[in-house]
Motif scaffolding. Structure first.
Motif, mmCIF file in Angstrom:
data_model
loop_
_atom_site.group_PDB
_atom_site.id
_atom_site.type_symbol
_atom_site.label_atom_id
_atom_site.label_comp_id
_atom_site.label_asym_id
_atom_site.label_seq_id
_atom_site.Cartn_x
_atom_site.Cartn_y
_atom_site.Cartn_z
ATOM 1 N N TYR A 178 0.835 -1.205 0.000
ATOM 2 C CA TYR A 178 0.000 0.000 0.000
ATOM 3 C C TYR A 178 0.876 1.264 0.000
ATOM 4 N N THR A 199 -18.721 2.750 -0.238
ATOM 5 C CA THR A 199 -19.243 2.336 -1.540
ATOM 6 C C THR A 199 -20.692 2.779 -1.648
ATOM 7 N N ASP A 223 -13.773 -9.471 -1.741
ATOM 8 C CA ASP A 223 -13.073 -8.449 -0.955
ATOM 9 C C ASP A 223 -12.146 -9.173 0.013
ATOM 10 N N ASN A 240 -11.659 2.047 -7.113
ATOM 11 C CA ASN A 240 -11.389 2.721 -5.843
ATOM 12 C C ASN A 240 -10.663 1.845 -4.834
HETATM 13 C C1 SAM Z 1 -13.269 2.135 -1.204
HETATM 14 S S1 SAM Z 1 -13.771 0.455 -1.237
HETATM 15 C C2 SAM Z 1 -14.272 0.287 -2.928
HETATM 16 C C3 SAM Z 1 -15.580 -0.456 -3.068
HETATM 17 C C4 SAM Z 1 -16.142 -0.507 -4.483
HETATM 18 N N1 SAM Z 1 -15.229 -1.120 -5.399
HETATM 19 C C5 SAM Z 1 -16.488 0.882 -4.965
HETATM 20 O O1 SAM Z 1 -15.767 1.467 -5.764
HETATM 21 O O2 SAM Z 1 -17.514 1.410 -4.520
HETATM 22 C C6 SAM Z 1 -12.205 -0.382 -1.209
HETATM 23 C C7 SAM Z 1 -12.326 -1.862 -0.857
HETATM 24 O O3 SAM Z 1 -11.077 -2.483 -1.183
HETATM 25 C C8 SAM Z 1 -10.879 -3.523 -0.245
HETATM 26 N N2 SAM Z 1 -9.455 -3.899 -0.259
HETATM 27 C C9 SAM Z 1 -8.395 -3.232 0.269
HETATM 28 N N3 SAM Z 1 -7.252 -3.909 0.044
HETATM 29 C C10 SAM Z 1 -7.611 -5.026 -0.655
HETATM 30 C C11 SAM Z 1 -6.877 -6.127 -1.175
HETATM 31 N N4 SAM Z 1 -5.549 -6.210 -1.014
HETATM 32 N N5 SAM Z 1 -7.561 -7.102 -1.828
HETATM 33 C C12 SAM Z 1 -8.914 -7.022 -1.982
HETATM 34 N N6 SAM Z 1 -9.653 -6.013 -1.506
HETATM 35 C C13 SAM Z 1 -9.014 -5.028 -0.847
HETATM 36 C C14 SAM Z 1 -11.339 -2.927 1.064
HETATM 37 O O4 SAM Z 1 -11.632 -3.933 2.020
HETATM 38 C C15 SAM Z 1 -12.563 -2.127 0.616
HETATM 39 O O5 SAM Z 1 -13.750 -2.858 0.794
#
Ligand code: SAM
Length: 258
Positions: free
Chosen positions: A23, A70, A132, A203
């Motif tokens: 990250y 979201t 997720d 996102n």
């Molecule tokens: C801001 S939300 C986006 C949700 C949706 N895609 C949207 O755009 O509305 C980011 C999501 O990414 C997930 N996330 C973060 N790191 C991740 C990873 N390494 N693998 C899968 N999901 C991840 C988080 O748990 C979170 O639910």
């Protein structure tokens, strides 16, 4: 990265299976420091102990670092552009559609696709998967319970048809819930789906460093069939799409060309 964070990241990889060094660091370390201080821990070693011993502190940590915001039909115009392409271009080409909403949070994105496909009668020949890394959001996704801000873009007729509500929440009907299956998937650590006709990954790559982002784009490309669509977030750009075998076909939509 300071040694304290390095030790903490090694610990979270071992104990929580979280690859935090993928990250963007400034932002992530700021968030970890904030949530650590809230827990009463004075340093990362102390915080790791607390996470290990207290399930609530562990959950708070996971919830806070995985930003979960979201909503249904997020970035409405872009979403409509994507579903239009799906319906007009992809659905006529393939007898069955496999659509993957990656990093789907509480599922609004996957369910929005389900509603769009149902509207066009393609739902009976579609498989929709939502994934997720965070088990808490996946549980909420399966539950299908949303706040009014999360459904604000849902057209009134769909809101009436597919949701019931009380003073506090909107509850998605079983009919739509049955169209999506949810499972855990880490975009950095886990193997990707195969033979997808569309992948929505929005996102989330904004939180990753360039190396991880590139690996994700390559894996997404491998996971798509030729002609398949890749839909990214409104603040994201793929600078060199041909490197991954993508061609830009919409504002934030790419097609796999090879
Ligand atoms: C801001 S939300 C986006 C949700 C949706 N895609 C949207 O755009 O509305 C980011 C999501 O990414 C997930 N996330 C973060 N790191 C991740 C990873 N390494 N693998 C899968 N999901 C991840 C988080 O748990 C979170 O639910």
């Amino acid at each position: 990265m300071t040694q304290q964070f390095e030790v903490f990241y090694n610990w979270s990889k071992r104990e929580l299976n979280l690859q935090l060094d993928g990250y963007k660091q400034k932002q992530l370390q700021r968030r970890i420091t904030t949530i650590m201080t809230k827990s009463g821990a004075s340093n990362l070693a102390d915080y790791a102990q607390k996470i290990k011993q207290d399930t609530q502190i562990k959950q708070d940590f996971l919830d806070y670092i995985t930003i979960n915001v979201t909503e249904f039909y997020r970035n409405e115009l872009m979403f409509l552009e994507f579903t239009q392409l799906l319906v007009d271009k992809i659905a006529p080409q393939f007898s069955h559609l496999k659509i993957w909403s990656a990093a789907c949070s509480t599922g609004a994105e996957a369910y929005s696709v389900a509603m769009a496909l149902k509207k066009n009668h393609f739902h009976t020949r579609s498989t929709i998967i939502g994934t997720d890394l965070d088990l808490t959001v996946l549980k909420k996704a399966r539950e299908g319970k949303y706040r009014d801000v999360e459904v604000k873009n849902v057209p009134t007729d769909e809101l009436k048809k597919y949701f019931t509500h009380d003073d506090y929440h909107y509850y998605l009907n079983q009919e739509i819930k049955d169209l999506v299956s949810f499972k855990k998937h880490d975009l950095i650590l886990d193997r990707y789906e195969k033979d997808c006709h569309a992948i929505i990954c929005r996102n989330v790559t904004i939180y990753f460093n360039d190396e991880v982002k590139e690996a994700i784009y390559s894996s997404v490309s491998d996971a798509l069939v030729p002609g398949g669509l890749f839909f990214i977030g409104a603040t994201e750009t793929i600078y060199n799409p041909q490197k991954y075998g993508f061609k830009k076909v919409g504002s934030f939509i790419y097609e796999k060309i090879e």
